[in-house]
Write a protein that holds these residues in place. Structure first.
Motif, PDB file in Angstrom:
ATOM      1  N   PRO A  57       0.655  -1.375   0.040  1.00  0.00           N
ATOM      2  CA  PRO A  57      -0.320  -0.307  -0.434  1.00  0.00           C
ATOM      3  C   PRO A  57       0.631   1.368  -0.130  1.00  0.00           C
ATOM      4  O   PRO A  57      -0.278   2.075  -0.585  1.00  0.00           O
ATOM      5  N   PHE A  58       1.855   1.284   0.574  1.00  0.00           N
ATOM      6  CA  PHE A  58       2.792   2.417   0.543  1.00  0.00           C
ATOM      7  C   PHE A  58       3.467   2.857  -0.523  1.00  0.00           C
ATOM      8  O   PHE A  58       3.985   4.339  -0.657  1.00  0.00           O
ATOM      9  N   LEU A  59       3.807   2.111  -1.703  1.00  0.00           N
ATOM     10  CA  LEU A  59       3.831   1.920  -3.161  1.00  0.00           C
ATOM     11  C   LEU A  59       3.380   2.882  -3.858  1.00  0.00           C
ATOM     12  O   LEU A  59       2.334   1.504  -4.286  1.00  0.00           O
ATOM     13  N   PRO A  60       3.348   3.191  -4.983  1.00  0.00           N
ATOM     14  CA  PRO A  60       2.854   3.797  -6.137  1.00  0.00           C
ATOM     15  C   PRO A  60       3.013   3.424  -6.441  1.00  0.00           C
ATOM     16  O   PRO A  60       4.048   2.367  -6.983  1.00  0.00           O
ATOM     17  N   SER A  61       1.880   2.765  -7.746  1.00  0.00           N
ATOM     18  CA  SER A  61       1.682   2.309  -8.509  1.00  0.00           C
ATOM     19  C   SER A  61       1.289   3.280 -10.246  1.00  0.00           C
ATOM     20  O   SER A  61       0.545   3.936 -10.045  1.00  0.00           O
ATOM     21  N   SER A  62       2.255   2.588 -11.661  1.00  0.00           N
ATOM     22  CA  SER A  62       2.107   3.348 -12.528  1.00  0.00           C
ATOM     23  C   SER A  62       0.985   3.084 -13.355  1.00  0.00           C
ATOM     24  O   SER A  62       0.469   3.302 -14.193  1.00  0.00           O
ATOM     25  N   ASN A  63       0.903   1.738 -12.877  1.00  0.00           N
ATOM     26  CA  ASN A  63      -0.997   1.279 -14.392  1.00  0.00           C
ATOM     27  C   ASN A  63      -0.021   1.531 -15.147  1.00  0.00           C
ATOM     28  O   ASN A  63      -0.414   1.619 -16.066  1.00  0.00           O
ATOM     29  N   LEU A  64       1.589   1.326 -15.400  1.00  0.00           N
ATOM     30  CA  LEU A  64       1.903   0.953 -16.749  1.00  0.00           C
ATOM     31  C   LEU A  64       1.552   0.004 -17.802  1.00  0.00           C
ATOM     32  O   LEU A  64       0.882   0.504 -19.011  1.00  0.00           O
ATOM     33  N   GLN A  65       1.548  -0.985 -17.275  1.00  0.00           N
ATOM     34  CA  GLN A  65       0.930  -2.400 -17.911  1.00  0.00           C
ATOM     35  C   GLN A  65      -0.535  -2.056 -18.902  1.00  0.00           C
ATOM     36  O   GLN A  65      -1.708  -2.001 -19.581  1.00  0.00           O
ATOM     37  N   HIS A  66      -1.866  -1.387 -17.572  1.00  0.00           N
ATOM     38  CA  HIS A  66      -2.947  -0.973 -17.886  1.00  0.00           C
ATOM     39  C   HIS A  66      -3.044   0.297 -18.757  1.00  0.00           C
ATOM     40  O   HIS A  66      -4.373   0.390 -19.389  1.00  0.00           O
ATOM     41  N   ASP A  67      -2.075   0.407 -18.792  1.00  0.00           N
ATOM     42  CA  ASP A  67      -2.586   2.342 -19.881  1.00  0.00           C
ATOM     43  C   ASP A  67      -2.418   1.583 -21.112  1.00  0.00           C
ATOM     44  O   ASP A  67      -2.264   2.240 -22.050  1.00  0.00           O
ATOM     45  N   VAL A  68      -0.931   0.488 -21.407  1.00  0.00           N
ATOM     46  CA  VAL A  68      -0.896   0.272 -22.324  1.00  0.00           C
ATOM     47  C   VAL A  68      -1.441  -0.777 -23.206  1.00  0.00           C
ATOM     48  O   VAL A  68      -1.695  -0.563 -24.397  1.00  0.00           O
ATOM     49  N   LEU A  69      -2.078  -1.429 -22.293  1.00  0.00           N
ATOM     50  CA  LEU A  69      -3.498  -1.770 -22.959  1.00  0.00           C
ATOM     51  C   LEU A  69      -4.904  -1.123 -23.079  1.00  0.00           C
ATOM     52  O   LEU A  69      -5.536  -1.470 -24.344  1.00  0.00           O
ATOM     53  N   THR A  70      -4.676  -0.258 -22.399  1.00  0.00           N
ATOM     54  CA  THR A  70      -5.909   1.111 -23.087  1.00  0.00           C
ATOM     55  C   THR A  70      -4.760   1.864 -23.904  1.00  0.00           C
ATOM     56  O   THR A  70      -6.479   2.889 -24.926  1.00  0.00           O
ATOM     57  N   GLY A  71      -4.772   1.918 -23.983  1.00  0.00           N
ATOM     58  CA  GLY A  71      -3.769   3.422 -25.525  1.00  0.00           C
ATOM     59  C   GLY A  71      -3.556   4.626 -24.507  1.00  0.00           C
ATOM     60  O   GLY A  71      -3.180   5.146 -25.509  1.00  0.00           O
ATOM     61  N   ARG A  72      -3.491   4.499 -23.173  1.00  0.00           N
ATOM     62  CA  ARG A  72      -3.814   5.569 -22.822  1.00  0.00           C
ATOM     63  C   ARG A  72      -2.343   6.327 -22.727  1.00  0.00           C
ATOM     64  O   ARG A  72      -1.839   7.421 -21.859  1.00  0.00           O
ATOM     65  N   TYR A  73      -1.459   5.249 -22.642  1.00  0.00           N
ATOM     66  CA  TYR A  73       0.082   5.721 -22.651  1.00  0.00           C
ATOM     67  C   TYR A  73       0.706   6.686 -23.391  1.00  0.00           C
ATOM     68  O   TYR A  73       1.904   7.633 -22.899  1.00  0.00           O
ATOM     69  N   LEU A  74      -0.058   6.982 -24.104  1.00  0.00           N
ATOM     70  CA  LEU A  74       0.220   7.729 -25.582  1.00  0.00           C
ATOM     71  C   LEU A  74      -0.424   9.748 -25.561  1.00  0.00           C
ATOM     72  O   LEU A  74       0.157   9.633 -25.985  1.00  0.00           O
ATOM     73  N   ASP A  75      -0.986   8.898 -23.953  1.00  0.00           N
ATOM     74  CA  ASP A  75      -2.196  10.582 -24.009  1.00  0.00           C
ATOM     75  C   ASP A  75      -0.937  11.114 -22.469  1.00  0.00           C
ATOM     76  O   ASP A  75      -0.669  10.002 -22.056  1.00  0.00           O
ATOM     77  N   ILE A  76      -1.297  12.115 -23.257  1.00  0.00           N
ATOM     78  CA  ILE A  76      -0.078  12.923 -21.590  1.00  0.00           C
ATOM     79  C   ILE A  76      -1.916  14.350 -21.214  1.00  0.00           C
ATOM     80  O   ILE A  76      -2.058  15.226 -21.790  1.00  0.00           O
ATOM     81  N   GLY A  77      -2.769  14.353 -19.801  1.00  0.00           N
ATOM     82  CA  GLY A  77      -3.456  14.972 -19.128  1.00  0.00           C
ATOM     83  C   GLY A  77      -2.535  15.500 -18.905  1.00  0.00           C
ATOM     84  O   GLY A  77      -1.748  15.670 -18.071  1.00  0.00           O
ATOM     85  N   PHE A  78      -3.937  16.566 -17.323  1.00  0.00           N
ATOM     86  CA  PHE A  78      -3.459  16.937 -16.462  1.00  0.00           C
ATOM     87  C   PHE A  78      -3.180  16.345 -15.566  1.00  0.00           C
ATOM     88  O   PHE A  78      -2.043  16.229 -14.456  1.00  0.00           O
ATOM     89  N   GLU A  79      -3.844  14.629 -15.574  1.00  0.00           N
ATOM     90  CA  GLU A  79      -3.880  13.949 -13.985  1.00  0.00           C
ATOM     91  C   GLU A  79      -2.239  13.514 -14.271  1.00  0.00           C
ATOM     92  O   GLU A  79      -1.749  13.307 -12.850  1.00  0.00           O
ATOM     93  N   ASP A  80      -1.230  13.294 -15.138  1.00  0.00           N
ATOM     94  CA  ASP A  80      -0.293  13.061 -15.572  1.00  0.00           C
ATOM     95  C   ASP A  80       1.249  13.866 -14.926  1.00  0.00           C
ATOM     96  O   ASP A  80       1.562  14.007 -15.027  1.00  0.00           O
TER      97      ASP A  80
END
Length: 141
Positions: A93-116
């Motif tokens: 719980p104390f380690l932050p996760s980037s959720n890179l695998q989920h972002d790659v599967l959804t294609g959101r790793y290409l987008d840069i938004g406010f949350e980034d």
């Protein structure tokens, strides 16, 4: 000719008239409902607000329908299963996760938004003690 794709038209969620609870002077009481609560009840919202709020969900539905029509039912099922497994990957719980695998599967790793850029967990000034955070998540604390 229909390919079974979802509609692209924006459908507003609130079509009924909303009754505003008025205070003793005939206007909504901002001390009770708050300024934001009063604003939500007055007037209508722009139709694009509903579309933008559900943009990623609508895009995913369109992609899945297109995959089903092109490659068959197995492709969307496989992709959905991979997304489900990617979301179940856990960390302490104390380690932050980037959720890179989920972002790659959804294609959101290409987008840069406010949350980034804004309010990332890496720039957080408050870090909990690892043992206390784990004990709290397990219900021991």
């Amino acid at each position: 000719m229909s390919f079974g794709l979802p509609s692209l038209k924006v459908k507003p969620e609130n079509v009924n008239n909303i009754q505003v609870q008025e205070g003793p002077f005939g206007i909504p009481d901002p001390l009770v409902a708050g300024v934001g609560g009063t604003k939500l009840n007055l007037g209508t919202r722009h139709p694009l607000e509903y579309s933008e709020k559900n943009y990623h969900l609508n895009e995913e539905k369109m992609d899945m329908a297109m995959l089903r029509n092109i490659q068959g039912l197995h492709a969307p099922m496989k992709l959905t299963m991979e997304k489900k497994f990617a979301s179940k990957v856990g960390r302490l719980p104390f380690l932050p996760s980037s959720n890179l695998q989920h972002d790659v599967l959804t294609g959101r790793y290409l987008d840069i938004g406010f949350e980034d850029i804004l309010n990332t967990r890496d720039l957080c000034e408050v870090a909990g003690q690892p043992h206390a955070v784990v004990e709290r998540s397990l219900g021991l604390l």
